[in-house]
Design an enzyme around this catalytic site. Structure first.
Site, PDB file in Angstrom:
ATOM      1  N   ASP A  30       0.633  -1.266   0.010  1.00  0.00           N
ATOM      2  CA  ASP A  30      -0.123   0.046   0.052  1.00  0.00           C
ATOM      3  C   ASP A  30       0.907   1.196   0.089  1.00  0.00           C
ATOM      4  N   CYS A  46     -18.044 -13.185 -10.790  1.00  0.00           N
ATOM      5  CA  CYS A  46     -18.933 -11.928 -10.494  1.00  0.00           C
ATOM      6  C   CYS A  46     -20.302 -12.283 -11.067  1.00  0.00           C
ATOM      7  N   CYS A  71     -23.982 -10.654 -11.309  1.00  0.00           N
ATOM      8  CA  CYS A  71     -24.055 -10.063  -9.979  1.00  0.00           C
ATOM      9  C   CYS A  71     -23.734  -8.684 -10.020  1.00  0.00           C
ATOM     10  N   CYS A 122     -22.687  -5.130  -5.188  1.00  0.00           N
ATOM     11  CA  CYS A 122     -21.886  -3.971  -4.635  1.00  0.00           C
ATOM     12  C   CYS A 122     -22.183  -2.796  -5.267  1.00  0.00           C
ATOM     13  N   CYS A 144     -23.779   0.600  -2.953  1.00  0.00           N
ATOM     14  CA  CYS A 144     -23.061   1.562  -2.367  1.00  0.00           C
ATOM     15  C   CYS A 144     -23.812   2.741  -2.275  1.00  0.00           C
ATOM     16  N   CYS A 147     -16.434   8.179  -3.016  1.00  0.00           N
ATOM     17  CA  CYS A 147     -16.213   6.883  -2.091  1.00  0.00           C
ATOM     18  C   CYS A 147     -16.171   7.374  -0.555  1.00  0.00           C
ATOM     19  N   CYS A 159     -15.190   2.446   4.866  1.00  0.00           N
ATOM     20  CA  CYS A 159     -16.552   1.970   4.351  1.00  0.00           C
ATOM     21  C   CYS A 159     -16.457   0.626   3.737  1.00  0.00           C
ATOM     22  N   CYS A 179     -19.497  -2.112  -0.021  1.00  0.00           N
ATOM     23  CA  CYS A 179     -19.288  -2.833  -1.153  1.00  0.00           C
ATOM     24  C   CYS A 179     -18.971  -4.301  -0.859  1.00  0.00           C
ATOM     25  N   CYS A 192     -21.164  -8.204  -0.991  1.00  0.00           N
ATOM     26  CA  CYS A 192     -20.646  -9.136  -1.673  1.00  0.00           C
ATOM     27  C   CYS A 192     -20.956 -10.672  -1.276  1.00  0.00           C
TER      28      CYS A 192
HETATM   29  C1  B12 Z   1      -6.145   4.720  -4.158  1.00  0.00           C
HETATM   30  C2  B12 Z   1      -6.656   3.587  -3.417  1.00  0.00           C
HETATM   31  C3  B12 Z   1      -7.920   3.512  -2.785  1.00  0.00           C
HETATM   32  C4  B12 Z   1      -8.784   4.819  -3.194  1.00  0.00           C
HETATM   33  C5  B12 Z   1      -9.372   4.312  -4.707  1.00  0.00           C
HETATM   34  C6  B12 Z   1      -9.912   3.136  -4.741  1.00  0.00           C
HETATM   35  C7  B12 Z   1     -10.336   2.610  -6.278  1.00  0.00           C
HETATM   36  N1  B12 Z   1     -11.053   1.394  -6.117  1.00  0.00           N
HETATM   37  O1  B12 Z   1      -9.758   3.147  -7.186  1.00  0.00           O
HETATM   38  C8  B12 Z   1      -9.783   4.852  -2.033  1.00  0.00           C
HETATM   39  C9  B12 Z   1      -9.297   5.834  -1.041  1.00  0.00           C
HETATM   40  C10 B12 Z   1     -11.140   5.067  -2.482  1.00  0.00           C
HETATM   41  C11 B12 Z   1      -9.765   3.420  -1.562  1.00  0.00           C
HETATM   42  C12 B12 Z   1     -10.756   2.813  -0.809  1.00  0.00           C
HETATM   43  C13 B12 Z   1     -10.579   1.563  -0.346  1.00  0.00           C
HETATM   44  N2  B12 Z   1      -9.480   0.721  -0.485  1.00  0.00           N
HETATM   45 CO1  B12 Z   1      -7.856   1.142  -1.318  1.00  0.00          CO
HETATM   46  N3  B12 Z   1      -6.286   1.391  -2.306  1.00  0.00           N
HETATM   47  C14 B12 Z   1      -5.779   2.350  -2.970  1.00  0.00           C
HETATM   48  C15 B12 Z   1      -4.304   2.087  -3.486  1.00  0.00           C
HETATM   49  C16 B12 Z   1      -3.341   2.738  -2.570  1.00  0.00           C
HETATM   50  C17 B12 Z   1      -4.161   2.489  -4.965  1.00  0.00           C
HETATM   51  C18 B12 Z   1      -5.109   1.824  -5.988  1.00  0.00           C
HETATM   52  C19 B12 Z   1      -4.793   2.471  -7.128  1.00  0.00           C
HETATM   53  O2  B12 Z   1      -5.548   3.623  -7.388  1.00  0.00           O
HETATM   54  N4  B12 Z   1      -3.978   2.341  -7.875  1.00  0.00           N
HETATM   55  C20 B12 Z   1      -3.960   2.851  -9.113  1.00  0.00           C
HETATM   56  C21 B12 Z   1      -4.563   2.350 -10.363  1.00  0.00           C
HETATM   57  C22 B12 Z   1      -4.176   3.068 -11.702  1.00  0.00           C
HETATM   58  O3  B12 Z   1      -4.360   1.002 -10.398  1.00  0.00           O
HETATM   59  P1  B12 Z   1      -5.739  -0.086 -10.196  1.00  0.00           P
HETATM   60  O4  B12 Z   1      -6.845   0.249  -9.456  1.00  0.00           O
HETATM   61  O5  B12 Z   1      -4.862  -1.507 -10.058  1.00  0.00           O
HETATM   62  O6  B12 Z   1      -6.325  -0.045 -11.806  1.00  0.00           O
HETATM   63  C23 B12 Z   1      -5.538  -0.084 -12.835  1.00  0.00           C
HETATM   64  C24 B12 Z   1      -4.925  -1.406 -13.380  1.00  0.00           C
HETATM   65  O7  B12 Z   1      -6.141  -2.392 -13.297  1.00  0.00           O
HETATM   66  C25 B12 Z   1      -4.590  -0.867 -14.853  1.00  0.00           C
HETATM   67  N5  B12 Z   1      -4.610  -2.085 -15.655  1.00  0.00           N
HETATM   68  C26 B12 Z   1      -5.535  -2.859 -16.255  1.00  0.00           C
HETATM   69  N6  B12 Z   1      -5.127  -3.585 -17.040  1.00  0.00           N
HETATM   70  C27 B12 Z   1      -3.743  -3.223 -17.141  1.00  0.00           C
HETATM   71  C28 B12 Z   1      -2.627  -3.604 -18.028  1.00  0.00           C
HETATM   72  C29 B12 Z   1      -1.478  -3.214 -18.126  1.00  0.00           C
HETATM   73  C30 B12 Z   1      -0.275  -3.731 -18.853  1.00  0.00           C
HETATM   74  C31 B12 Z   1      -1.083  -2.107 -17.064  1.00  0.00           C
HETATM   75  C32 B12 Z   1       0.269  -1.596 -17.016  1.00  0.00           C
HETATM   76  C33 B12 Z   1      -2.248  -1.841 -16.110  1.00  0.00           C
HETATM   77  C34 B12 Z   1      -3.451  -2.281 -16.218  1.00  0.00           C
HETATM   78  O8  B12 Z   1      -5.593   0.164 -15.281  1.00  0.00           O
HETATM   79  C35 B12 Z   1      -6.396   0.356 -14.031  1.00  0.00           C
HETATM   80  C36 B12 Z   1      -7.024   1.554 -14.280  1.00  0.00           C
HETATM   81  O9  B12 Z   1      -6.091   2.740 -14.532  1.00  0.00           O
HETATM   82  C37 B12 Z   1      -4.103   0.459  -2.953  1.00  0.00           C
HETATM   83  C38 B12 Z   1      -2.838  -0.111  -3.051  1.00  0.00           C
HETATM   84  C39 B12 Z   1      -2.041  -0.008  -4.220  1.00  0.00           C
HETATM   85  N7  B12 Z   1      -0.881   0.163  -4.306  1.00  0.00           N
HETATM   86  O10 B12 Z   1      -2.453  -0.761  -5.183  1.00  0.00           O
HETATM   87  C40 B12 Z   1      -5.372   0.341  -2.058  1.00  0.00           C
HETATM   88  C41 B12 Z   1      -5.987  -1.103  -2.006  1.00  0.00           C
HETATM   89  C42 B12 Z   1      -6.848  -1.141  -3.255  1.00  0.00           C
HETATM   90  N8  B12 Z   1      -7.247  -0.779  -0.797  1.00  0.00           N
HETATM   91  C43 B12 Z   1      -7.535  -1.430  -0.274  1.00  0.00           C
HETATM   92  C44 B12 Z   1      -8.565  -1.455   0.606  1.00  0.00           C
HETATM   93  C45 B12 Z   1      -8.731  -2.684   1.601  1.00  0.00           C
HETATM   94  C46 B12 Z   1      -9.733  -0.255   0.382  1.00  0.00           C
HETATM   95  C47 B12 Z   1     -10.841  -0.275   1.198  1.00  0.00           C
HETATM   96  C48 B12 Z   1     -11.844  -1.588   1.335  1.00  0.00           C
HETATM   97  C49 B12 Z   1     -10.875   0.401   2.541  1.00  0.00           C
HETATM   98  C50 B12 Z   1     -11.954   0.620   3.147  1.00  0.00           C
HETATM   99  N9  B12 Z   1     -12.604  -0.501   3.800  1.00  0.00           N
HETATM  100  O11 B12 Z   1     -12.620   1.501   3.702  1.00  0.00           O
HETATM  101  C51 B12 Z   1     -11.870   0.692   0.300  1.00  0.00           C
HETATM  102  C52 B12 Z   1     -12.542   0.246  -0.890  1.00  0.00           C
HETATM  103  C53 B12 Z   1     -13.178   0.712  -2.052  1.00  0.00           C
HETATM  104  C54 B12 Z   1     -13.261   0.269  -3.419  1.00  0.00           C
HETATM  105  N10 B12 Z   1     -14.444  -0.199  -3.582  1.00  0.00           N
HETATM  106  O12 B12 Z   1     -12.145   0.203  -4.062  1.00  0.00           O
HETATM  107  C55 B12 Z   1      -6.867  -2.862  -0.663  1.00  0.00           C
HETATM  108  C56 B12 Z   1      -7.647  -3.907  -1.337  1.00  0.00           C
HETATM  109  C57 B12 Z   1      -7.419  -5.313  -0.762  1.00  0.00           C
HETATM  110  C58 B12 Z   1      -7.969  -6.431  -1.763  1.00  0.00           C
HETATM  111  N11 B12 Z   1      -8.705  -7.259  -1.435  1.00  0.00           N
HETATM  112  O13 B12 Z   1      -8.161  -6.006  -3.092  1.00  0.00           O
HETATM  113  C59 B12 Z   1      -5.388  -2.370  -1.352  1.00  0.00           C
HETATM  114  C60 B12 Z   1      -5.017  -3.319  -2.341  1.00  0.00           C
HETATM  115  C61 B12 Z   1      -4.567  -1.768  -0.295  1.00  0.00           C
HETATM  116  C62 B12 Z   1      -3.633  -3.120   0.384  1.00  0.00           C
HETATM  117  N12 B12 Z   1      -2.516  -3.162   0.158  1.00  0.00           N
HETATM  118  O14 B12 Z   1      -4.047  -4.106   0.856  1.00  0.00           O
HETATM  119  N13 B12 Z   1      -8.360   2.992  -1.860  1.00  0.00           N
HETATM  120  S1  SF4 Z   2     -20.916  -8.141  -5.000  1.00  0.00           S
HETATM  121 FE1  SF4 Z   2     -19.038  -9.240  -5.260  1.00  0.00          FE
HETATM  122  S2  SF4 Z   2     -19.696 -10.910  -6.628  1.00  0.00           S
HETATM  123 FE2  SF4 Z   2     -21.245  -9.232  -6.742  1.00  0.00          FE
HETATM  124  S3  SF4 Z   2     -20.553  -8.002  -8.666  1.00  0.00           S
HETATM  125 FE3  SF4 Z   2     -19.407  -7.098  -6.452  1.00  0.00          FE
HETATM  126  S4  SF4 Z   2     -17.615  -7.999  -6.263  1.00  0.00           S
HETATM  127 FE4  SF4 Z   2     -18.902  -9.323  -7.974  1.00  0.00          FE
HETATM  128  S1  SF4 Z   3     -16.331   1.814  -0.046  1.00  0.00           S
HETATM  129 FE1  SF4 Z   3     -18.227   2.467   0.323  1.00  0.00          FE
HETATM  130  S2  SF4 Z   3     -18.590   4.195  -0.649  1.00  0.00           S
HETATM  131 FE2  SF4 Z   3     -16.792   3.181  -1.337  1.00  0.00          FE
HETATM  132  S3  SF4 Z   3     -17.343   2.192  -3.189  1.00  0.00           S
HETATM  133 FE3  SF4 Z   3     -17.486   0.626  -1.350  1.00  0.00          FE
HETATM  134  S4  SF4 Z   3     -19.628   0.956  -0.691  1.00  0.00           S
HETATM  135 FE4  SF4 Z   3     -19.129   2.452  -2.169  1.00  0.00          FE
END
Ligand code: B12
Ligand code: SF4
Ligand code: SF4
Length: 306
Positions: free
Chosen positions: A91, A145, A148, A151, A155, A171, A198, A201, A205
Site C-alpha cells: 500500500d 462475479c 451479480c 456491490c 454503494c 467513495c 466503508c 461494497c 458481496c
Molecule cells: C487509491 C486507493 C484507494 C482509493 C481508490 C480506490 C479505487 N478502487 O480506485 C480509495 C481511497 C477510494 C480506496 C478505498 C478502499 N481501499 Co484502497 N487502495 C488504493 C491504493 C493505494 C491504490 C489503488 C490505485 O488507485 N492504484 C492505481 C490504479 C491506476 O491502479 P488499479 O486500481 O490497479 O487499476 C488499474 C489497473 O487495473 C490498470 N490495468 C489494467 N490492465 C492493465 C494492463 C497493463 C499492462 C497495465 C500496466 C495496467 C493495467 O488500469 C487500471 C486503471 O488505470 C491501493 C494500494 C495499491 N498500491 O494498489 C489500495 C487498496 C486497493 N485498497 C484496499 C482497501 C482494503 C480499500 C477499502 C476496502 C478500505 C475501506 N474498507 O475503507 C476501500 C474500498 C473501496 C473500493 N471499492 O475500491 C486494498 C484492497 C485489498 C483487496 N482485497 O483487493 C489495497 C490493495 C491496499 C492493500 N495493500 O491491501 N482505496
Molecule cells: S458483489 Fe461481489 S460478486 Fe457481486 S459484482 Fe460485486 S464484487 Fe462481484
Molecule cells: S467503500 Fe463504500 S462508498 Fe466506497 S465504493 Fe465501496 S460501498 Fe461505495
C-alpha cells in the site's frame, strides 16, 4: 499518480533489477469474528448513535504487520537460496497491487475493484516482494462475479460507476480517510454513521461469507473501535485521540479529520432520531478552533431542524 509516471506499470523502474513479483494476501477479520458478522455490520448501521469504523482498521496498522511478515518471508527465502535483491511493499508505493494480485492468481478483480477469491472473499490486504530472481509465473483465476451487481447497487454514494470502476471522489473511504477538506454536502447524509472507511461494497458481496479469520492477535479489536458511540469518540481530546490510536492506521488522519467525520455522523444521528443528546455533544465543539470542524458541526446541528 502523475509524479510517479510509468513506474507503477514497470516494476524494474521502481526497483532496478526486478524480474519477478511475489504476491501475497493477508486476511484481516479478527479471530473471534462470529459467523453472522455481515448481518451484525448491517445492523450497526441501523443504530445511528454507534460509531462505525471499517473492519480493516479496528486493530493494529496493517502496513507494519504485513511489511514485517513479508520481510521475514524474504529472509527465509534468502536462507534457502542465498542473498538476493528484493524490496517489500504494501500500500505504500506506486505498485499496481490489485492488478498484480489478479494476474498471479490471488483472486479476480470484483466489480467493486477489489481482489476477490472464492475461498476468501475480499477481506484481506495485499502485499508484494519485488525480487531479482526469475521465478515461474502462476496463473490468474477466473472471474466469478457473473451477472451479480450487489456491490454497485448497494454503494451508499453510487461511487461504483461501472464494473471495476470507482469514482474515488464519491467513495466514503476516500472522503473519511484521504480527503483533507470539507466533505461535499450531498455526500454527508449517505455517510450515515461511518466515521472511518466503508465496507458496504464488501458486505454486499456474496463471496464474503467465505472471508477468512486472521490467526494474528494484531487484528484483535481495540477498545472503542468496534463498540464506541459517536458521543464518546467525539469527546476525545487530541491527546486522547493520539493515545488511543497509537499503532493504528486511524492515527494518520489526525484529530481534526476525526472530529469532522464524527460531526457528520452526529448530524445524521440527530436527523434520524431527534435525540437532543446528539445536539448537546455537537454544541460542545461549536466554537472549535478548526474552521473545518466548526463548519461540519454547524451543518450537523442544522440537521436537527429538518
Ligand atoms: C487509491 C486507493 C484507494 C482509493 C481508490 C480506490 C479505487 N478502487 O480506485 C480509495 C481511497 C477510494 C480506496 C478505498 C478502499 N481501499 Co484502497 N487502495 C488504493 C491504493 C493505494 C491504490 C489503488 C490505485 O488507485 N492504484 C492505481 C490504479 C491506476 O491502479 P488499479 O486500481 O490497479 O487499476 C488499474 C489497473 O487495473 C490498470 N490495468 C489494467 N490492465 C492493465 C494492463 C497493463 C499492462 C497495465 C500496466 C495496467 C493495467 O488500469 C487500471 C486503471 O488505470 C491501493 C494500494 C495499491 N498500491 O494498489 C489500495 C487498496 C486497493 N485498497 C484496499 C482497501 C482494503 C480499500 C477499502 C476496502 C478500505 C475501506 N474498507 O475503507 C476501500 C474500498 C473501496 C473500493 N471499492 O475500491 C486494498 C484492497 C485489498 C483487496 N482485497 O483487493 C489495497 C490493495 C491496499 C492493500 N495493500 O491491501 N482505496
Ligand atoms: S458483489 Fe461481489 S460478486 Fe457481486 S459484482 Fe460485486 S464484487 Fe462481484
Ligand atoms: S467503500 Fe463504500 S462508498 Fe466506497 S465504493 Fe465501496 S460501498 Fe461505495
Amino acid at each position: 499518480m502523475a509524479s510517479h509516471g510509468l513506474k507503477r506499470a514497470r516494476p524494474a523502474e521502481l526497483v532496478p533489477g526486478t524480474v519477478s513479483v511475489i504476491t501475497a494476501r493477508m486476511d484481516y477479520l479478527p479471530s473471534d469474528t462470529p459467523g453472522d458478522w455481515i448481518e451484525r455490520e448491517w445492523q450497526r448501521q441501523q443504530r445511528p448513535g454507534e460509531a462505525v469504523v471499517s473492519v480493516y482498521a479496528r486493530g493494529r496498522d496493517y502496513h507494519k504487520v504485513l511489511r514485517s511478515r513479508l520481510q521475514k518471508l524474504a529472509d527465509r527465502i534468502a536462507d534457502e537460496v542465498g542473498p538476493f535483491g528484493h524490496r517489500v511493499f504494501t500500500d505504500s508505493a506506486p505498485v499496481l497491487e490489485v492488478e498484480l494480485a489478479a494476474r498471479s492468481g490471488i483472486g479476480w478483480r470484483g466489480k467493486h475493484t477489489l481482489t476477490l477469491h472464492r475461498d476468501a472473499g475480499s477481506m484481506f490486504f495485499l502485499g508484494e516482494i519485488y525480487v531479482d530472481l526469475a521465478l515461474p509465473a502462476t496463473e490468474p483465476t477466473s472471474d466469478h462475479c457473473g451477472s451479480c451487481s450487489a456491490c454497485m447497487d448497494l454503494c451508499p454514494t453510487q461511487a461504483i460507476t461501472g464494473a471495476q470502476r470507482v469514482d474515488a471522489r464519491r467513495c466514503i473511504s476516500y472522503l473519511t480517510i484521504e480527503h483533507s477538506g470539507p466533505i461535499p454536502e450531498a455526500l454527508r447524509a449517505p455517510m450515515g454513521n461511518r466515521i472511518y472507511g466503508c465496507d458496504d461494497c464488501q458486505l454486499a458481496c456474496p463471496w464474503n461469507k467465505f472471508a477468512q479469520r486472521s490467526p494474528l492477535p494484531d487484528f484483535d479489536l481495540r477498545e472503542g473501535m468496534a463498540d464506541g458511540t459517536l458521543i464518546d469518540l467525539f469527546a476525545w481530546s487530541e491527546a486522547e485521540f493520539l493515545r488511543r490510536t497509537e499503532g493504528s492506521a486511524i492515527r494518520r488522519i489526525g484529530h481534526e479529520r476525526w472530529l469532522r467525520n464524527i460531526a457528520v455522523a452526529l448530524g445524521n444521528a440527530l436527523r434520524a432520531s431527534g435525540d437532543a443528546a446528539f445536539a448537546q455533544a455537537l454544541a460542545t465543539r461549536a466554537d472549535d478552533p478548526s474552521p473545518l470542524v466548526r463548519e461540519h458541526v454547524a451543518w450537523a446541528l442544522a440537521q436537527g431542524r429538518r
